[in-house]
Structure formats: structure tokens, C-alpha cells
Write a protein that holds these residues in place. Structure first.
Motif, PDB file in Angstrom:
ATOM      1  N   GLY A 202       9.999   3.255   1.706  1.00 64.42           N
ATOM      2  CA  GLY A 202       9.582   3.019   3.243  1.00 64.42           C
ATOM      3  C   GLY A 202       8.387   2.130   3.278  1.00 64.42           C
ATOM      4  N   ALA A 203       7.790   1.540   2.166  1.00 66.40           N
ATOM      5  CA  ALA A 203       6.595   0.921   2.341  1.00 66.40           C
ATOM      6  C   ALA A 203       6.646  -0.428   2.638  1.00 66.40           C
ATOM      7  CB  ALA A 203       5.838   1.079   0.928  1.00 66.40           C
ATOM      8  N   LYS A 204       5.663  -0.879   3.561  1.00 69.24           N
ATOM      9  CA  LYS A 204       5.715  -2.054   3.958  1.00 69.24           C
ATOM     10  C   LYS A 204       4.379  -2.760   3.820  1.00 69.24           C
ATOM     11  CE  LYS A 204       8.875  -1.400   7.843  1.00 69.24           C
ATOM     12  NZ  LYS A 204       9.555  -1.493   9.212  1.00 69.24           N
ATOM     13  N   ILE A 205       4.134  -4.030   3.354  1.00 68.16           N
ATOM     14  CA  ILE A 205       3.090  -4.802   3.011  1.00 68.16           C
ATOM     15  C   ILE A 205       2.015  -4.845   4.354  1.00 68.16           C
ATOM     16  CG2 ILE A 205       1.769  -6.768   2.470  1.00 68.16           C
ATOM     17  CD1 ILE A 205       3.420  -5.680   0.210  1.00 68.16           C
ATOM     18  N   GLY A 206       0.897  -4.083   4.196  1.00 69.68           N
ATOM     19  CA  GLY A 206      -0.221  -4.042   5.098  1.00 69.68           C
ATOM     20  C   GLY A 206      -0.031  -2.885   5.687  1.00 69.68           C
ATOM     21  N   GLU A 207       0.626  -2.158   5.744  1.00 76.06           N
ATOM     22  CA  GLU A 207       0.925  -0.783   6.623  1.00 76.06           C
ATOM     23  C   GLU A 207       0.820   0.556   5.788  1.00 76.06           C
ATOM     24  OE1 GLU A 207       4.446  -0.971   8.921  1.00 76.06           O
ATOM     25  OE2 GLU A 207       4.294  -3.070   9.544  1.00 76.06           O
ATOM     26  N   VAL A 208       0.571   0.528   4.510  1.00 74.59           N
ATOM     27  CA  VAL A 208       0.661   1.672   3.569  1.00 74.59           C
ATOM     28  C   VAL A 208      -0.961   2.355   3.710  1.00 74.59           C
ATOM     29  CG1 VAL A 208       0.472   2.436   1.136  1.00 74.59           C
ATOM     30  CG2 VAL A 208       2.346   1.042   2.047  1.00 74.59           C
ATOM     31  N   CYS A 209      -0.980   3.804   4.001  1.00 71.39           N
ATOM     32  CA  CYS A 209      -2.281   4.308   3.896  1.00 71.39           C
ATOM     33  C   CYS A 209      -2.163   5.411   2.952  1.00 71.39           C
ATOM     34  CB  CYS A 209      -2.613   4.900   5.280  1.00 71.39           C
ATOM     35  SG  CYS A 209      -4.200   5.683   5.111  1.00 71.39           S
ATOM     36  N   LEU A 210      -2.836   5.431   1.771  1.00 73.12           N
ATOM     37  CA  LEU A 210      -2.839   6.614   0.935  1.00 73.12           C
ATOM     38  C   LEU A 210      -4.161   7.329   0.751  1.00 73.12           C
ATOM     39  CD1 LEU A 210      -1.711   3.704  -1.219  1.00 73.12           C
ATOM     40  CD2 LEU A 210      -0.577   5.933  -1.569  1.00 73.12           C
ATOM     41  N   ARG A 211      -4.285   8.522   0.155  1.00 76.41           N
ATOM     42  CA  ARG A 211      -5.477   9.116   0.214  1.00 76.41           C
ATOM     43  C   ARG A 211      -5.459   9.903  -1.279  1.00 76.41           C
ATOM     44  NH1 ARG A 211      -2.814  13.854  -1.396  1.00 76.41           N
ATOM     45  NH2 ARG A 211      -1.723  14.883   0.043  1.00 76.41           N
ATOM     46  N   PHE A 212      -6.757   9.999  -1.499  1.00 77.52           N
ATOM     47  CA  PHE A 212      -7.115  10.717  -2.983  1.00 77.52           C
ATOM     48  C   PHE A 212      -7.693  11.781  -2.597  1.00 77.52           C
ATOM     49  CE2 PHE A 212      -9.752  10.562  -6.850  1.00 77.52           C
ATOM     50  CZ  PHE A 212      -8.874  11.474  -7.510  1.00 77.52           C
ATOM     51  N   ALA A 213      -7.283  12.777  -2.855  1.00 78.58           N
ATOM     52  CA  ALA A 213      -8.088  14.195  -2.164  1.00 78.58           C
ATOM     53  C   ALA A 213      -8.412  15.156  -3.315  1.00 78.58           C
ATOM     54  CB  ALA A 213      -6.960  14.960  -1.262  1.00 78.58           C
ATOM     55  N   PRO A 214      -9.533  15.144  -4.011  1.00 82.71           N
ATOM     56  CA  PRO A 214      -9.929  15.963  -5.034  1.00 82.71           C
ATOM     57  C   PRO A 214     -10.778  17.015  -4.284  1.00 82.71           C
ATOM     58  CG  PRO A 214     -11.331  14.031  -5.167  1.00 82.71           C
ATOM     59  CD  PRO A 214     -10.457  13.569  -4.195  1.00 82.71           C
ATOM     60  N   GLU A 215     -10.676  18.241  -4.926  1.00 84.52           N
ATOM     61  CA  GLU A 215     -11.556  19.332  -4.498  1.00 84.52           C
ATOM     62  C   GLU A 215     -12.780  19.238  -5.306  1.00 84.52           C
ATOM     63  OE1 GLU A 215     -11.765  24.252  -4.389  1.00 84.52           O
ATOM     64  OE2 GLU A 215     -10.396  23.026  -5.532  1.00 84.52           O
ATOM     65  N   PRO A 216     -14.123  19.446  -4.377  1.00 79.26           N
ATOM     66  CA  PRO A 216     -15.537  19.082  -5.109  1.00 79.26           C
ATOM     67  C   PRO A 216     -15.748  20.365  -5.436  1.00 79.26           C
ATOM     68  CG  PRO A 216     -15.654  19.294  -2.648  1.00 79.26           C
ATOM     69  CD  PRO A 216     -14.176  19.511  -3.165  1.00 79.26           C
ATOM     70  N   SER A 217     -15.021  20.788  -6.587  1.00 83.20           N
ATOM     71  CA  SER A 217     -15.367  22.051  -7.220  1.00 83.20           C
ATOM     72  C   SER A 217     -15.565  21.870  -8.855  1.00 83.20           C
ATOM     73  CB  SER A 217     -14.069  23.381  -7.135  1.00 83.20           C
ATOM     74  OG  SER A 217     -12.979  22.371  -7.930  1.00 83.20           O
ATOM     75  N   PHE A 233      -0.949   1.554  -5.615  1.00 79.59           N
ATOM     76  CA  PHE A 233      -0.276   1.354  -4.688  1.00 79.59           C
ATOM     77  C   PHE A 233      -0.930   0.778  -3.508  1.00 79.59           C
ATOM     78  CE2 PHE A 233       2.648   4.638  -6.861  1.00 79.59           C
ATOM     79  CZ  PHE A 233       3.461   3.519  -6.829  1.00 79.59           C
ATOM     80  N   ALA A 234      -2.256   1.079  -3.225  1.00 80.61           N
ATOM     81  CA  ALA A 234      -3.145   0.337  -2.275  1.00 80.61           C
ATOM     82  C   ALA A 234      -3.309  -0.889  -2.412  1.00 80.61           C
ATOM     83  CB  ALA A 234      -4.197   1.211  -2.041  1.00 80.61           C
ATOM     84  N   ASP A 235      -3.517  -1.394  -3.751  1.00 84.58           N
ATOM     85  CA  ASP A 235      -3.589  -2.941  -3.932  1.00 84.58           C
ATOM     86  C   ASP A 235      -2.265  -3.613  -3.783  1.00 84.58           C
ATOM     87  OD1 ASP A 235      -6.301  -2.412  -4.394  1.00 84.58           O
ATOM     88  OD2 ASP A 235      -6.123  -2.149  -6.692  1.00 84.58           O
ATOM     89  N   ARG A 236      -1.362  -2.967  -4.374  1.00 80.59           N
ATOM     90  CA  ARG A 236      -0.083  -3.422  -4.374  1.00 80.59           C
ATOM     91  C   ARG A 236       0.631  -3.925  -2.930  1.00 80.59           C
ATOM     92  NH1 ARG A 236       3.204  -7.113  -6.020  1.00 80.59           N
ATOM     93  NH2 ARG A 236       5.569  -6.640  -5.533  1.00 80.59           N
ATOM     94  N   TYR A 237       0.277  -2.728  -2.012  1.00 81.33           N
ATOM     95  CA  TYR A 237       0.582  -3.189  -0.612  1.00 81.33           C
ATOM     96  C   TYR A 237      -0.371  -3.485   0.249  1.00 81.33           C
ATOM     97  CZ  TYR A 237       5.233  -0.801  -2.218  1.00 81.33           C
ATOM     98  OH  TYR A 237       6.289  -0.424  -2.756  1.00 81.33           O
ATOM     99  N   LYS A 238      -1.559  -4.036  -0.172  1.00 78.69           N
ATOM    100  CA  LYS A 238      -2.566  -4.407   0.847  1.00 78.69           C
ATOM    101  C   LYS A 238      -2.670  -3.262   1.890  1.00 78.69           C
ATOM    102  CE  LYS A 238      -1.927  -9.195  -0.400  1.00 78.69           C
ATOM    103  NZ  LYS A 238      -1.227  -9.185  -1.608  1.00 78.69           N
ATOM    104  N   GLY A 239      -2.957  -1.937   1.169  1.00 81.71           N
ATOM    105  CA  GLY A 239      -3.039  -1.120   2.305  1.00 81.71           C
ATOM    106  C   GLY A 239      -4.339  -0.339   2.197  1.00 81.71           C
ATOM    107  N   ARG A 240      -4.531   0.738   2.816  1.00 84.72           N
ATOM    108  CA  ARG A 240      -5.779   1.407   2.845  1.00 84.72           C
ATOM    109  C   ARG A 240      -5.852   2.688   1.832  1.00 84.72           C
ATOM    110  NH1 ARG A 240      -6.885   4.073   7.146  1.00 84.72           N
ATOM    111  NH2 ARG A 240      -8.997   4.029   7.168  1.00 84.72           N
ATOM    112  N   LEU A 241      -7.081   3.071   1.180  1.00 81.50           N
ATOM    113  CA  LEU A 241      -7.219   4.209   0.238  1.00 81.50           C
ATOM    114  C   LEU A 241      -8.369   4.991   0.961  1.00 81.50           C
ATOM    115  CD1 LEU A 241      -6.458   5.945  -1.979  1.00 81.50           C
ATOM    116  CD2 LEU A 241      -8.078   4.420  -3.346  1.00 81.50           C
ATOM    117  N   ILE A 242      -8.184   6.206   1.325  1.00 85.66           N
ATOM    118  CA  ILE A 242      -8.936   7.152   1.868  1.00 85.66           C
ATOM    119  C   ILE A 242      -9.414   8.205   0.718  1.00 85.66           C
ATOM    120  CG2 ILE A 242      -9.535   8.977   3.286  1.00 85.66           C
ATOM    121  CD1 ILE A 242      -7.444   7.760   5.287  1.00 85.66           C
ATOM    122  N   VAL A 243     -10.611   8.343   0.289  1.00 84.31           N
ATOM    123  CA  VAL A 243     -11.057   9.506  -0.427  1.00 84.31           C
ATOM    124  C   VAL A 243     -11.382  10.767   0.611  1.00 84.31           C
ATOM    125  CG1 VAL A 243     -12.878  10.317  -2.035  1.00 84.31           C
ATOM    126  CG2 VAL A 243     -11.772   8.047  -2.368  1.00 84.31           C
TER     127      VAL A 243
END
Length: 667
Positions: A202-217, A233-243
Motif C-alpha cells: 500500500g505504499a505510495k511515493i512521497g506518502e510513506v512515514c516510518l518510525r524507528f522507536a528504540p528504548e533509551p535503556s 524504505f524512507a529513501d526508497r519511497y521518498k518518505g519521512r523517518l521519525i526517530v
């Protein structure tokens, strides 16, 4: 003059050709023998060697590569057994039986014989030479240990082995892992050349938003795969990546861990759009929890923890499940205030207690914790669980795809905490014995694999560019006097890496008195001709001893001698005042078992000795090493400079970097 290898064109001896290339033994190829003839190696006008195993032993003896024929007579004997056995492998009637035998033999081994190389190369060549027969078995995953070993050897000697296979089998890439099966390919219309890529549903170029959610432990351990996949995937779909830091457990978390996780993310080259924290959403999460209570979709449970776990596994409803809303709200206020009775409670979602997926048996949404939080202090006494907070915050942040790897929340962290706090086996999170990003030197581990395989890949990356230096063990070296050596010391400028100019140069002093490793001196005989690396040949004229201990060697330079014909290629240092004190530090596995089971008490599998320091002398140019610089000490291995030169009273500290040839825990 190169030796000439004659063989029948229809049966090229792949093992001899591959071994000679890797051992740097030059051969002239002559495929002119009649069909059915055994290979012959011509060493001159009248001298020759006949037969595959005999030629292989000769190559092993004249190899420049250290330990090519094993470290001692016992290893050499084991290698001989493999050289005799290898030609049987391609036999059509014996092939599967041989694969089965090898698969069992390699179940607890990384390589066939110690740290040697020729046995692995010879057996690998005989398997690869069967072509499609082996490829079919490899794809079937029938012999997983053998396949793992085969791929490891292919990676270690990629270009050499591939060239041999292409030349004599006719198929490139036989040593590489089979290509993964990909889903339907996607195509970015802005790209000129579309190609197959791993897809996101279901991914579309420019509309993907991903998150990398590590625990600071802690510092990053098993998160590299998840982080790099999100970046991909963020690069592939020209999307956003949230830490987004999942900071919902104040007992384990700190600002130190936040800072170092960001450092590790930067080391891995992961570019992100913004950094957020689950704690930013605590007010909204609290509102959501109270709303679920009001709707009768969540309840407060004060069942003892052990009893609750038993009931959840068995699919038994808690007696608190049917509490009325008012009672749940009253207990919830006790939790929020962190009272004594509230500390005995948790908030659970009212899902399906009979669901086959036991994680849906009324999961815990909130639990109490009175420890101060690293960002919000003591504002809260009840904190959301990961399973409750993560999907809710994903929705608020517009995350379209959430990726999680199987190692993301495993038992690795608790095991390491045991090592760190209780047993003091390591110094801190950056200790090289730790599988953290900083501990392992930022290796980009994309798959769950044995450490040996990871270090093999690492070696392939550092070997072409890291500088070469020389070191001898401090209390185990012997003086070698050269009677015709230079009367006055002189200096030559030599490359620090013969094939990579970027490594720079070093000054090497040549004198008539040099130091040799005692282990080398102990195997030298009077009259023997040896090669002094980066200089030339010398002949041993006298070996002086005292009480059975070698005290000095006397010899003369024979620079016109052939370095190809000597058995021993020796590292050496000049007898001058400028030699530098080194401390060579080797690390071993923290635990002695490859995989800890649920029933195992990890204390019973602790390695009693995981760090060993050896004093050595280095060439004068080692004083110029920078902290973090990676080098190879000739015939000793790869090292990273941990403490550079600060003065003659303190040694340079070099940490050994594994090359993938050490044995993993076997029991």
C-alpha cells in the motif's frame, strides 16, 4: 620463473588453481594433458610434482600467507586428511553422503581446521565444481551448516574464487547466496532505470512515514537491522523517518542513553526528519486510558503478578474483569497517585481472553513506577506500556508503516545487564565484548548471523585499506646478526599498504642487527634460507643457545635468493632505540554457549577469562597512530588503536579485531 601446472582440459584442478591464487603462488596454466591424466606441476626443466594432493601440500608449504598449512604438526595432519578426502566429494555416488557428513561436521565449527585456509579452499572448490548439483541442494536448505560455511568462504575470498569458477566452470556468482525472492516490484516514475525492490504494501511515493522507536535503556544492540530497514524504505519511497524514543520505563532510561543512541544512529548513516519521545504524548495517553475505562474497554487489576501470568497463559479471566466503571476509576486514581494500593495494580485492556494469540489475553496498558523520569521528573507515577503507547502515537504522528525485527525486544538486554552489573565482566556499553554498535565498531549487521560471519564481512571491508605495521612479542624475540648487513643503519620509505596509496608511507630502518620472533627462531635450522619481509632472503649460519634456549642467530643476507622458494617469511624489527611499547588486547566471548535456552542459568556459562593483554614492541611509525585507526600487524591480525602514543612510559593500546576465523562457542 613461475611453476607450470599441466592438466587435462576436461578436468581442471579447481582446488589447486584456487589455492595457488590465494596463497600468492604464481602458476603458468597448461591445459594440454590427455583426458584422464592427473595434474602435474613442473618446477623447472627437470623437476616436477605429480598428483592433486601432493601439489596442494607443496603450495601450502611455499605460501606467503601465514598459517596457510596450520599452526602446528597436528593441524597439518588434519589438513592432509581433508586434502585426501576432498577429491571424493564430486563423485556422483558419494556427493550427497559427503554433503551430509560435512553438514554434521560443521554444526559446531566455523572452519574445517583451526585458523588455516587451505582445507576450506580445497573442499569449497570441489563442492563448487559440481555446479548445478550443489546449487540445487543449497537452495533446498537441506544442509544449512554446510551452506553457511560455503557462503562464508565465498565472501572471504570473493573475487579470487569467483574468477576461478567463471574460468573453469563457466558460471559467475556460484559462491554467492541465492537471490532472495522479492514481492511485486515498484517503480518510481522519476527514476530512469526501474529495478526489482522489496515492496511495502500500500505504499505510495512521497506518502510513506516510518518510525524507528528504540528504548533509551542502553546503547544500540540488536536494533541495527530495524533502523537500516526503516532508512531503506524512507529513501526508497521518498518518505519521512521519525526517530521516536520509547521512554515509558523510567527505571531503565537516561539522557546518556538518548545521546548515545543518537550517536549510534548517526554512525550507521541513518538520516531522519525529526526526533520525538513517547513522553511527549503522556497527557494524551492518560486521557485515552481514562476514556477506555469509562467505555468499559479497560479495567484495573490488582491480581498478584505471578497469578496473573498463569491465568493469561491459560486463558482464564481475572476476577477484576467485571469490576464496575466506578471501581475501576477509583483504583485508577490510586495508580495515578502512586499510592501503596495503586502500586499493586495495573490497567488491562478488555480484549479476547480466549484468543489463540496469547498476547491478546487482556494485555497490560499501564503500570506504576515511582522512579523519576529522565525528561518529566516525578510528574507521573503510572506509565503506558509499549504495546499501548506505540500504536496510539503512531496514529497521532501519521506513521503509515511500522517495521519491527524479531530481535527488537528479546532477552539480549537482560543478559547484558547481568554481565554488566552483577558480574562486572565488561567495562561499559562500549566494551568490545558487547554486541553494541559502539562495542563492535559500528558494524552494519543486517541479519541475524553468527559473530564469525559478521567479522568475516568486516575483514573484507578493512583489509584493502588498513595500513600494515610490524610488532614482536616483547619478551619473546631473538637477536639476528647479519654479518654482511649494512655497517651503518639506513632508512627506506615504504608504503603502509602495498596496494592502497591512501594508507600513506612509513620509515623502515635497515641494520645489521635485527629482532625476530622467538617462535620463528625456534623452527629455523642451520643452513636454512628464510625471507625477511620487505627486505629479502637471508641464510642462517649459526644458532647460539644457552640451556636449550636460543639466544642469538647469526647469518648473512642473500638478497639475490628467490622469495618464492623459501618456506619461512619472517617479520622483523631493527635493533634500534626507537621501537615502541605496545599492549595487544584480545577479547573472547562473554558466554561459552552459542545460544542460551530458557532453562539455562547464564551464570553457569560465563567465560572466566574474556580479556587478555600481551606486551609487544612495534615499529617506530606506530607512534603516529590515531585513536580509532585500524591497522594490520603483519602475521598477527587486525587491530584498532584504543590508546595512541602519549610517551615512552605508557604503551600504545591496540584492540584485536576478529577476522571470522576464531571458533564460536561450541558447547
Amino acid at each position: 620463473m613461475d611453476a607450470a601446472l599441466a592438466f587435462a582440459r576436461d578436468s581442471p584442478p579447481l582446488s589447486i588453481i584456487a589455492a595457488a591464487k590465494i596463497a600468492s603462488v604464481p602458476l603458468t596454466i597448461d591445459p594440454s594433458l590427455a583426458s584422464g591424466s592427473a595434474p602435474t606441476l613442473y618446477l623447472g626443466s627437470v623437476d616436477f610434482i605429480h598428483g592433486i594432493s601432493t601439489i596442494l601440500r607443496y603450495i601450502a608449504r611455499v605460501a606467503i600467507v601465514p598459517n596457510f598449512y596450520g599452526q602446528d604438526a597436528i593441524q597439518a595432519a588434519h589438513i592432509d586428511q581433508w586434502l585426501e578426502y576432498a577429491p571424493v566429494i564430486p563423485s556422483s555416488s558419494e556427493f550427497e553422503a559427503a554433503c551430509s557428513f560435512l553438514d554434521g561436521y560443521l554444526a559446531s565449527r566455523t572452519f574445517l581446521v583451526g585458523h588455516s585456509q587451505i582445507a576450506d579452499i580445497v573442499v569449497w572448490s570441489n563442492i563448487a565444481g559440481t555446479g548445478q548439483r550443489w546449487e540445487s541442494l543449497r537452495r533446498s536448505t537441506k544442509y544449512q551448516n554446510l551452506t553457511r560455511w560455503f557462503n562464508c568462504i565465498a565472501v572471504d575470498y570473493a573475487s579470487t574464487l569467483d574468477d576461478v569458477i567463471v574460468a573453469y566452470v563457466g558460471k559467475r556468482g556460484i559462491g554467492k547466496s541465492p537471490a532472495p525472492i522479492l514481492k511485486e516490484k515498484i517503480h518510481d516514475p522519476t527514476e530512469n532505470t526501474p529495478g526489482p525492490e522489496i515492496d511495502l504494501p500500500g505504499a505510495k511515493i512521497g506518502e510513506v512515514c516510518l518510525r524507528f522507536a528504540p528504548e533509551p535503556s542502553g546503547y544500540l544492540i540488536g536494533h541495527a537491522k530495524a533502523g537500516l530497514l526503516n532508512k531503506y524504505f524512507a529513501d526508497r519511497y521518498k518518505g519521512r523517518l521519525i526517530v521516536r524514543f520509547d521512554d515509558t520505563n523510567p527505571l531503565k532510561e537516561s539522557n546518556e542513553f538518548v545521546e548515545n543512541v543518537l550517536r549510534d544512529i548517526d554512525t550507521m548513516g541513518i538520516k531522519y526528519d525529526t526526533v520525538t519521545y513517547t513522553s511527549d504524548y503522556f497527557p494524551k495517553l492518560t486521557e485515552m486510558a481514562e476514556s477506555l475505562i469509562m467505555q468499559g474497554k479497560a479495567y484495573v487489576d490488582d491480581t498478584p503478578r505471578t497469578q496473573m501470568e498463569v491465568e493469561r497463559r491459560a486463558g482464564v479471566e481475572s476476577t477484576c474483569r467485571n469490576n464496575i466503571v466506578e471501581e475501576n476509576l477509583s483504583l485508577w486514581r490510586e495508580m495515578v497517585n502512586g499510592t501503596e494500593s495503586g502500586m499493586q495494580c495495573c490497567l488491562r485492556g478488555k480484549l479476547d481472553i480466549q484468543d489463540p494469540n496469547k498476547s491478546l489475553h487482556d494485555p497490560v496498558y499501564y503500570r506504576c513506577n515511582t522512579d523519576p523520569h529522565h525528561r518529566v521528573g516525578s510528574t507521573y507515577k503510572a506509565y503506558p506500556t509499549y504495546d499501548f503507547a506505540c500504536p496510539f502515537v503512531d496514529a497521532l504522528q501519521g506513521v503509515t508503516h511500522a517495521l519491527r525485527s524479531s530481535e527488537y525486544h528479546d532477552r539480549t538486554h537482560s543478559t547484558i545487564v547481568y554481565f554488566k552489573i552483577w558480574n562486572k565482566k565488561v567495562d561499559d556499553w562500549t566494551d568490545p565484548r558487547f554486541p553494541t554498535i559502539q562495542g563492535m565498531g559500528a558494524s552494519k549487521n543486517l541479519n541475524l548471523m553468527e559473530g564469525d560471519k559478521l567479522w568475516t564481512i568486516n575483514k573484507k571491508m578493512i583489509d584493502p585499506v588498513c595500513a600494515r605495521h610490524t610488532a614482536l612479542l616483547k619478551d619473546q624475540h631473538v637477536l639476528f646478526s647479519l654479518t654482511n648487513g649494512p655497517e651503518e643503519p639506513f632508512i627506506r620509505i615504504l608504503p603502509r599498504h602495498k596496494k592502497y596509496e591512501g594508507a600513506g608511507n612509513k620509515n623502515t630502518t635497515f641494520t645489521n642487527r635485527i629482532w625476530l620472533e622467538y617462535a620463528d627462531a625456534s623452527v629455523i635450522t642451520t643452513g636454512q634460507e628464510v625471507t625477511l619481509m620487505d627486505w629479502g632472503n637471508a641464510i642462517i649460519k649459526e644458532i647460539k643457545t644457552e640451556n636449550g634456549i636460543i639466544t642469538q642467530l647469526v647469518g648473512e643476507l642473500h638478497l639475490e635468493g628467490s622469495v618464492k622458494l623459501t618456506k619461512l617469511k619472517l617479520t622483523w624489527l631493527p635493533d634500534i632505540e626507537g621501537l615502541v611499547s605496545l599492549s595487544l588486547v584480545e577479547f573472547d566471548y562473554l558466554i561459552t554457549k552459542k545460544k542460551l535456552e530458557e532453562k539455562d542459568d547464564f551464570v553457569n556459562h560465563l567465560n572466566p577469562c574474556t580479556r587478555r593483554e600481551t606486551s609487544a614492541l612495534g615499529d617506530p611509525d606506530t607512534r603516529n597512530l590515531k585513536q580509532g585507526e585500524i591497522i594490520q600487524l603483519e602475521r598477527k591480525g587486525y587491530y584498532r588503536c584504543d590508546v595512541p602514543f602519549t610517551g615512552p612510559s605508557q604503551p600504545i593500546v591496540l584492540f584485536a579485531i576478529p577476522d571470522g576465523r576464531q571458533q564460536s562457542p561450541a558447547n
